[in-house]
Design a protein around this motif. Structure first.
Motif, mmCIF file in Angstrom:
data_model
loop_
_atom_site.group_PDB
_atom_site.id
_atom_site.type_symbol
_atom_site.label_atom_id
_atom_site.label_comp_id
_atom_site.label_asym_id
_atom_site.label_seq_id
_atom_site.Cartn_x
_atom_site.Cartn_y
_atom_site.Cartn_z
ATOM 1 N N UNK A 1 2.371 -9.438 11.152
ATOM 2 C CA UNK A 1 2.045 -8.090 11.612
ATOM 3 C C UNK A 1 2.092 -7.098 10.446
ATOM 4 N N UNK A 2 3.078 -7.234 9.561
ATOM 5 C CA UNK A 2 3.159 -6.365 8.394
ATOM 6 C C UNK A 2 1.974 -6.593 7.455
ATOM 7 N N UNK A 3 1.532 -7.831 7.368
ATOM 8 C CA UNK A 3 0.375 -8.128 6.536
ATOM 9 C C UNK A 3 -0.874 -7.442 7.097
ATOM 10 N N UNK A 4 -1.018 -7.435 8.415
ATOM 11 C CA UNK A 4 -2.148 -6.730 9.023
ATOM 12 C C UNK A 4 -2.060 -5.227 8.762
ATOM 13 N N UNK A 5 -0.871 -4.651 8.882
ATOM 14 C CA UNK A 5 -0.704 -3.219 8.638
ATOM 15 C C UNK A 5 -1.010 -2.888 7.181
ATOM 16 N N UNK A 6 -0.681 -3.798 6.271
ATOM 17 C CA UNK A 6 -1.061 -3.606 4.871
ATOM 18 C C UNK A 6 -2.572 -3.525 4.748
ATOM 19 N N UNK A 7 -3.282 -4.427 5.426
ATOM 20 C CA UNK A 7 -4.745 -4.388 5.392
ATOM 21 C C UNK A 7 -5.256 -3.082 5.996
ATOM 22 N N UNK A 8 -4.687 -2.664 7.116
ATOM 23 C CA UNK A 8 -5.129 -1.458 7.808
ATOM 24 C C UNK A 8 -4.981 -0.219 6.938
ATOM 25 N N UNK A 9 -4.007 -0.219 6.023
ATOM 26 C CA UNK A 9 -3.751 0.954 5.192
ATOM 27 C C UNK A 9 -4.361 0.853 3.801
ATOM 28 N N UNK A 10 -5.275 -0.081 3.604
ATOM 29 C CA UNK A 10 -6.088 -0.072 2.395
ATOM 30 C C UNK A 10 -7.025 1.135 2.450
ATOM 31 N N UNK A 11 -7.522 1.606 1.302
ATOM 32 C CA UNK A 11 -8.388 2.786 1.309
ATOM 33 C C UNK A 11 -9.597 2.672 2.229
ATOM 34 N N UNK B 1 -7.747 14.107 8.051
ATOM 35 C CA UNK B 1 -7.627 13.869 6.620
ATOM 36 C C UNK B 1 -6.990 12.504 6.373
ATOM 37 N N UNK B 2 -7.378 11.892 5.276
ATOM 38 C CA UNK B 2 -6.747 10.632 4.893
ATOM 39 C C UNK B 2 -5.310 10.909 4.457
ATOM 40 N N UNK C 1 0.799 -1.229 0.000
ATOM 41 C CA UNK C 1 0.000 0.000 0.000
ATOM 42 C C UNK C 1 0.833 1.281 0.000
ATOM 43 N N UNK C 2 2.149 1.187 0.052
ATOM 44 C CA UNK C 2 2.989 2.379 0.164
ATOM 45 C C UNK C 2 2.724 3.355 -0.985
ATOM 46 N N UNK C 3 2.570 2.848 -2.186
ATOM 47 C CA UNK C 3 2.377 3.728 -3.347
ATOM 48 C C UNK C 3 1.047 4.468 -3.308
ATOM 49 N N UNK C 4 0.157 4.089 -2.403
ATOM 50 C CA UNK C 4 -1.146 4.747 -2.304
ATOM 51 C C UNK C 4 -1.104 6.021 -1.463
ATOM 52 N N UNK C 5 -0.006 6.253 -0.750
ATOM 53 C CA UNK C 5 0.062 7.408 0.143
ATOM 54 C C UNK C 5 0.323 8.692 -0.632
ATOM 55 N N UNK C 6 -0.190 9.788 -0.084
ATOM 56 C CA UNK C 6 -0.039 11.090 -0.726
ATOM 57 C C UNK C 6 1.405 11.577 -0.653
ATOM 58 N N UNK D 1 -10.363 0.684 5.133
ATOM 59 C CA UNK D 1 -10.088 0.794 6.569
ATOM 60 C C UNK D 1 -9.438 2.114 6.964
ATOM 61 N N UNK D 2 -8.484 2.603 6.170
ATOM 62 C CA UNK D 2 -7.743 3.793 6.596
ATOM 63 C C UNK D 2 -8.626 5.038 6.535
ATOM 64 N N UNK D 3 -9.487 5.130 5.526
ATOM 65 C CA UNK D 3 -10.332 6.318 5.434
ATOM 66 C C UNK D 3 -11.441 6.287 6.477
ATOM 67 N N UNK D 4 -11.915 5.110 6.824
ATOM 68 C CA UNK D 4 -12.863 4.999 7.936
ATOM 69 C C UNK D 4 -12.214 5.441 9.233
ATOM 70 N N UNK D 5 -10.982 5.013 9.461
ATOM 71 C CA UNK D 5 -10.276 5.355 10.695
ATOM 72 C C UNK D 5 -9.953 6.848 10.729
ATOM 73 N N UNK D 6 -9.457 7.392 9.599
ATOM 74 C CA UNK D 6 -9.142 8.821 9.566
ATOM 75 C C UNK D 6 -10.382 9.662 9.810
ATOM 76 N N UNK D 7 -11.483 9.285 9.201
ATOM 77 C CA UNK D 7 -12.718 10.051 9.386
ATOM 78 C C UNK D 7 -13.222 9.948 10.815
ATOM 79 N N UNK D 8 -12.997 8.806 11.463
ATOM 80 C CA UNK D 8 -13.422 8.664 12.861
ATOM 81 C C UNK D 8 -12.641 9.601 13.770
#
Length: 446
Positions: free
Chosen positions: A346-356, A369-370, A141-146, A358-365
């Motif tokens: 653990x890295x696999x879980x963090x990859x899941x957490x940083x998918x669009x 900003x995402x 997911x690294x390439x997805x970051x701003x 889960x991460x945008x739900x968490x950021x909005x909570x």
């Protein structure tokens, strides 16, 4: 309300099953406990799953996000990942604020660190040197970051953490109170000064400030705004790693603004020293008796819950002569324990957490900003002014990863000294001492 760090709201040892529906109901029912005055820095929250003991891989996730909406978003991510990975269970535990970092440091130093944990700018500096942080450069997911997020994550080459939000700091404006006194939302420091002086003359304390981030971010905003408005702000920030005197000199102007706020009676220094972030400050502002509050945008949703009839907007800081400035942090950073027993899982879980999703739900909570491309804004309408500023204006990064000095904690200490009666000149000298110590220069001046 007294608390200790071993008080669990959602205990892994609870005798009843914690289903997703049950968790959400419990979180909603307990919201008032989290937001009640006096429930402050050390409440412990655990999100558990009933099949922990049966799982082949058992991961632990330690963090400082404890608020019900945040924990619900985390719980959704945990269950989403476990639904896709039947042999894995994850337990999330949280302690709010500064006690969290003490506990995290002790766990890691003792070799008992969790598989995944939250960090901030200053702890990343410490933990990199200690070898606690796994390299996350290979996450899919690294390439997805701003670009903003990547500029922080890649500051050292290896990626030691991934952010799950970009937080912002703002001036909460009680719009009804401003209208009643004929005061406009301030856009410049001169306008802010006139507004606060008017309220002081009317016997009204203008600004609610907490003992952590409020005045610290004001000082950083004023002191570093010109740096971030320069042709190459990253290069300018990097230069401070060798030019400590330059950094200290820039922040002197920020300390002078804070000193002016204190001497002018815009804040109650004694009260601010006792006011805890996202707790006491919100209770004060919720009374409707204060025109302004300085804190993170993440508190907006809690303000709506505490005071449903209070009309407010959140604006960038009016601390410059010609405009306001928005302070942001690439924030809620998640790292993987390099010495843990399940690094790859653990890295696999963090990859899941940083998918669009889960991460945008968490950021909005978090009313944040995402950190992903596009930097989706939170959907809280009260934050529209800072969303507009984030999209179009120059922002100051409160704790920039390109600066290898503990600015976040050091400026906090200097502001505390100002609240205790020290001058801006003395705060500047204290900052020089703190930076010299942190950089291994002992008592040398910088």
């Amino acid at each position: 309300m007294g608390e200790s760090t071993d008080t669990s709201v959602f205990s892994r040892h609870s005798s009843h099953s914690l289903t997703r529906r049950g968790f959400c109901a419990a979180a909603a029912a307990s919201a008032l406990l989290f937001l009640a005055p006096g429930c402050t820095s050390s409440r412990n929250v655990v999100v558990d799953d009933t099949d922990v003991d049966a799982a082949a891989v058992q991961l632990t996730f330690f963090g400082f996000k404890y608020e019900p909406l945040n924990v619900i978003a985390i719980e959704e991510a945990l269950h989403g990942y476990m639904d896709e990975n039947g042999g894995v269970s994850i337990v999330y535990e949280s302690i709010k604020s500064l006690p969290y970092f003490d506990a995290l440091d002790k766990r890691l130093a003792a070799g008992l660190g969790d598989d995944v944990f939250m960090v901030d700018h200053d702890t990343v500096l410490e933990f990199e040197a200690a070898g606690y942080l796994a390299d996350l450069s290979d996450l899919a997911t690294i390439s997805s970051f701003s670009e903003l997020a990547l500029s922080q994550m890649r500051s050292e080459g290896a990626i030691d953490y991934v952010p799950t939000s970009i937080s912002a700091f703002g001036l909460y404006c009680n719009t009804d109170m401003l209208a009643a006194y004929g005061v406009s939302v301030p856009r410049t420091f001169a306008e802010f000064e006139r507004a606060c002086e008017k309220f002081v003359a009317e016997g009204v304390l203008p600004v609610v400030a907490n003992n952590d981030i409020s005045l610290k971010t004001v000082a950083i905003a004023r002191g570093l705004a010109d740096v971030y408005d320069s042709a190459d702000p990253t290069a300018a920030i990097v230069s401070f790693n060798d030019d400590h005197a330059g950094l200290v000199s820039h922040l002197r102007e920020g300390f002078e603004v804070v000193e002016r706020m204190i001497s002018g009676g815009w804040v109650d220094a004694g009260l601010a020293l006792e006011t805890e972030k996202t707790a006491d400050d919100l209770s004060q502002f919720a009374t409707g008796a204060y025109p302004f509050m300085l804190t993170g945008a993440w508190a907006s949703v809690r303000m709506h819950d505490l005071a449903p009839d209070l009309e407010f907007d959140v604006h960038p800081y009016p601390v410059l002569d010609d405009r306001s400035v928005l302070v942001v942090n690439v924030d809620t950073r998640v790292s993987v324990n390099a010495n843990g027993p399940h690094v790859e899982q653990a890295k696999d879980f963090v990859t899941y957490l940083t998918r669009p999703g889960p991460i945008e739900l968490f950021a909005n909570s978090q009313c944040s900003f995402s950190p992903l491309i596009g930097n989706a804004a939170p959907d809280d309408g009260s934050l529209a002014p800072i969303a507009a500023a984030f999209e179009s204006g120059v922002t100051v990064i409160g704790s920039d990863d390109n600066l290898h000095l503990p600015i976040w904690s050091s400026v906090r200490e200097c502001v505390a000294a100002l609240l205790e009666g020290r001058t801006a000149e003395e705060a500047e000298a204290l900052l020089a001492e703190l930076i010299a110590t942190a950089s291994g220069q002992g008592g040398e001046s910088v």
